[in-house]
Design a protein around this motif. Structure first.
Motif, short mmCIF file in Angstrom:
data_model
loop_
_atom_site.label_atom_id
_atom_site.label_comp_id
_atom_site.label_asym_id
_atom_site.label_seq_id
_atom_site.Cartn_x
_atom_site.Cartn_y
_atom_site.Cartn_z
N LEU A 31 0.83 -1.19 0.00
CA LEU A 31 0.00 0.00 0.00
C LEU A 31 0.87 1.25 0.00
N LEU A 32 0.33 2.34 -0.53
CA LEU A 32 1.02 3.63 -0.51
C LEU A 32 0.15 4.65 0.21
N ASN A 33 0.81 5.51 1.01
CA ASN A 33 0.03 6.60 1.62
C ASN A 33 -0.25 7.70 0.61
N TYR A 34 0.36 7.64 -0.57
CA TYR A 34 -0.02 8.51 -1.69
C TYR A 34 -1.31 7.95 -2.28
N GLY A 35 -2.40 8.69 -2.12
CA GLY A 35 -3.69 8.28 -2.68
C GLY A 35 -4.38 7.16 -1.96
N ALA A 36 -3.89 6.76 -0.76
CA ALA A 36 -4.43 5.58 -0.08
C ALA A 36 -4.54 4.44 -1.09
N THR A 37 -3.43 4.16 -1.76
CA THR A 37 -3.37 3.34 -2.96
C THR A 37 -3.05 1.88 -2.65
N LEU A 38 -3.77 0.98 -3.32
CA LEU A 38 -3.42 -0.44 -3.33
C LEU A 38 -2.42 -0.65 -4.46
N GLU A 39 -1.16 -0.87 -4.09
CA GLU A 39 -0.09 -0.95 -5.09
C GLU A 39 0.07 -2.35 -5.67
N LYS A 40 0.09 -3.36 -4.81
CA LYS A 40 0.28 -4.74 -5.27
C LYS A 40 -0.50 -5.70 -4.38
N VAL A 41 -0.97 -6.78 -5.00
CA VAL A 41 -1.56 -7.91 -4.28
C VAL A 41 -0.82 -9.15 -4.77
N LEU A 42 0.03 -9.70 -3.92
CA LEU A 42 0.94 -10.77 -4.32
C LEU A 42 0.51 -12.09 -3.67
N LEU A 43 0.15 -13.04 -4.53
CA LEU A 43 -0.31 -14.35 -4.06
C LEU A 43 0.82 -15.36 -4.26
N PRO A 44 1.11 -16.18 -3.24
CA PRO A 44 2.21 -17.14 -3.38
C PRO A 44 1.87 -18.26 -4.34
N GLU A 45 2.82 -18.55 -5.24
CA GLU A 45 2.72 -19.66 -6.18
C GLU A 45 3.98 -20.52 -6.03
N ALA A 46 4.00 -21.64 -6.74
CA ALA A 46 5.15 -22.55 -6.64
C ALA A 46 6.43 -21.87 -7.11
N ASP A 47 6.29 -20.94 -8.08
CA ASP A 47 7.48 -20.28 -8.62
C ASP A 47 7.69 -18.88 -8.06
N GLY A 48 6.99 -18.53 -6.99
CA GLY A 48 7.16 -17.21 -6.37
C GLY A 48 5.84 -16.49 -6.20
N LEU A 49 5.92 -15.17 -6.00
CA LEU A 49 4.73 -14.36 -5.76
C LEU A 49 4.15 -13.88 -7.09
N HIS A 50 2.82 -13.98 -7.22
CA HIS A 50 2.11 -13.62 -8.45
C HIS A 50 1.26 -12.39 -8.17
N ASN A 51 1.49 -11.30 -8.91
CA ASN A 51 0.74 -10.06 -8.70
C ASN A 51 -0.64 -10.17 -9.35
N MET A 52 -1.69 -9.92 -8.58
CA MET A 52 -3.06 -10.10 -9.04
C MET A 52 -3.69 -8.81 -9.57
N ILE A 53 -2.93 -7.71 -9.55
CA ILE A 53 -3.46 -6.43 -10.03
C ILE A 53 -2.41 -5.76 -10.92
N LEU A 54 -2.86 -4.77 -11.69
CA LEU A 54 -1.93 -3.99 -12.49
C LEU A 54 -1.20 -3.00 -11.58
N SER A 55 0.11 -2.92 -11.75
CA SER A 55 0.93 -2.02 -10.94
C SER A 55 1.91 -1.30 -11.85
N LEU A 56 2.30 -0.09 -11.44
CA LEU A 56 3.32 0.64 -12.17
C LEU A 56 4.69 0.02 -11.91
N PRO A 57 5.68 0.31 -12.76
CA PRO A 57 7.00 -0.31 -12.59
C PRO A 57 7.64 -0.07 -11.23
N SER A 58 7.42 1.10 -10.64
CA SER A 58 8.00 1.38 -9.32
C SER A 58 7.03 2.19 -8.49
N ARG A 59 7.22 2.15 -7.19
CA ARG A 59 6.34 2.91 -6.28
C ARG A 59 6.51 4.41 -6.49
#
Length: 336
Positions: A31-59
Motif C-alpha cells: 500500500l502507498l500513503n499517496y492516494g491511499a493506494t493499493l499498489e500490489k496484491v501478491l499471491l504465493p505460487e510454486a514459482d514465487g509471488l504472483h501479482n493479481m493487479i496492475l501495478s506501475l514499474p516502481s512505487r
C-alpha cells in the motif's frame, strides 16, 4: 501476520511511505500513503509471488502521473454532466477537466493526496488505516470532509477495503477504489471469465455518460449473469463496445446482495463483495503501453469500481452527503 513500513520519497513536501501487509499464508499486500493506494496484491505460487493487479514499474511512479491505478478516487468518481451541481437555488460549478464535464473529483482529487496512517495487527489480521481531511472549496466542493480508508488482510487471503467519511456541510460524495485486477498476468483479460449477478446496465452516450437509464442485460453482450469470457465481449462489434473501445459501463446490483462480481481463470479466482449499489466495469481501454504506465496496454486488466452509478441528468441526490451523515463503503476481495 506482519506489517512493515518503508519511506521512499516526498511529494509536495510530504513524506511518502510504502506499507506491506503479510498474512500467514504468504500473501503480501503493498500500500502507498499517496492516494491511499493499493499498489500490489501478491499471491504465493510454486514459482514465487504472483501479482493479481496492475501495478506501475516502481512505487515512485505513482506520484509522477495520474493513472488512478489502485487509488482512492473522488470526491466523485466518474463524470458529472456539465460540471454543475444545482443545489436548491444555488448553482455550484465544479472544474471542467474532461471537455465540458467534471471527472474523478477534479485534477487534484483524493487519489493525489498524501494521507496520514497508522498500522495494526492481530493474530489473524494485518491492517493499515489512512486518514485525510479534504478542505472545503478544494476542487470546487463545499464542506470539509474527513476520510478514513482502511485495508485489512485476513488469513483467508481476503483483503477488505473500508472507506468512512463525514462532512460538515452538504456536499457531493461518491468515491471508489480504482484497482485494475489482472489475475492471469502476464496474459491479457481475454480468457478471464467475469460473472456479475446484475439484470440491468446503463448504456453510455458520446460523453461516456448514461443517456437511457437502466436497461436489461438480457439479449445483450452485457449479460454476465452466467459468466462470460471478457475477450468474447470486448472484441465484439456491439455499438456500445466499439464506442467505448471496451467495457466502461455501470451494472445494477440487486438490493441486499453483497456479491458483486467474480473473476476466474484456470489458475485463480477473485470474488468481490461490496456494500455499494452498483459496479462500473472498465477494461483498461485507454492504456497503450506508453508514458509512465509503459508496462500496461489495452485490456491488460479490469477495474471493478463499486459506487453509486452515474446518472443521466442533473439530479445528483443519490450522491449528496448531508452534514454529519456518515458515509461508509466496504469492498472485500477474496483471492484463491
Amino acid at each position: 501476520m506482519d506489517v512493515s513500513v518503508e519511506p521512499y520519497g516526498q511529494y509536495q513536501g510530504h513524506n511518502l511511505y510504502e506499507l506491506t501487509l503479510t498474512n500467514d499464508q504468504g500473501m503480501v499486500v503493498k500500500l502507498l500513503n499517496y492516494g491511499a493506494t493499493l499498489e500490489k496484491v501478491l499471491l504465493p505460487e510454486a514459482d514465487g509471488l504472483h501479482n493479481m493487479i496492475l501495478s506501475l514499474p516502481s512505487r515512485e511512479d505513482y506520484a509522477k502521473e495520474r493513472n488512478f491505478l489502485g487509488g482512492t478516487v473522488g470526491r466523485v468518481v466518474g463524470r458529472i454532466r456539465g460540471h454543475v451541481w444545482q443545489h436548491g437555488d444555488v448553482k455550484i460549478d465544479l472544474p471542467m477537466n474532461e471537455g465540458k464535464n467534471h471527472i474523478h473529483g477534479g485534477d487534484d482529487g483524493l487519489d493525489r493526496q498524501v494521507y496520514n496512517f497508522r498500522i495494526d495487527q492481530t493474530a489473524t489480521t494485518a491492517s493499515a488505516s489512512f486518514t485525510f481531511v479534504d478542505p472545503a472549496g478544494h476542487n470546487g466542493y463545499p464542506g470539509n470532509v474527513k476520510l478514513q480508508v482502511t485495508y485489512t488482510l485476513e488469513n483467508t487471503n481476503t483483503l477488505h477495503y473500508r472507506l468512512d467519511a463525514v462532512s460538515d456541510e452538504e456536499t457531493l460524495f461518491n468515491p471508489t477504489n480504482h484497482t485494475y485486477f489482472a489475475i492471469d498476468q502476464p496474459n491479457k483479460i481475454d480468457a478471464t471469465t467475469l460473472t456479475i449477478p446484475a439484470d440491468d446496465y446503463k448504456p453510455l452516450d458520446a460523453d461516456h455518460l448514461p443517456d437511457q437509464g437502466w436497461q436489461p442485460v438480457a439479449g445483450t453482450v452485457f449479460d454476465f449473469r452466467q459468466g462470460q469470457k471478457l475477450g468474447d465481449v470486448i472484441h465484439t462489434r456491439a455499438a456500445q463496445i466499439t464506442a467505448e473501445r471496451g467495457i466502461n459501463h455501470p451494472f445494477l446490483l440487486k438490493h441486499g446482495q453483497t456479491l458483486a462480481a467474480k473473476l476466474q481463470t484456470d489458475k485463480h479466482t477473485m470474488t468481490l463483495a461490496t456494500t455499494a449499489p452498483s459496479v462500473v466495469v472498465y477494461t483498461a481501454n485507454h492504456f497503450d503501453g506508453t508514458g509512465i504506465p509503459h508496462n500496461i496496454d489495452q485490456f491488460d486488466g479490469v477495474a471493478l469500481e463499486c459506487q453509486f452509478a452515474p446518472v443521466s441528468g442533473d439530479d445528483l441526490s443519490a450522491i449528496t452527503l448531508l452534514p454529519g451523515e456518515p458515509f461508509t463503503l466496504v469492498n472485500s476481495w477474496a483471492f484463491e
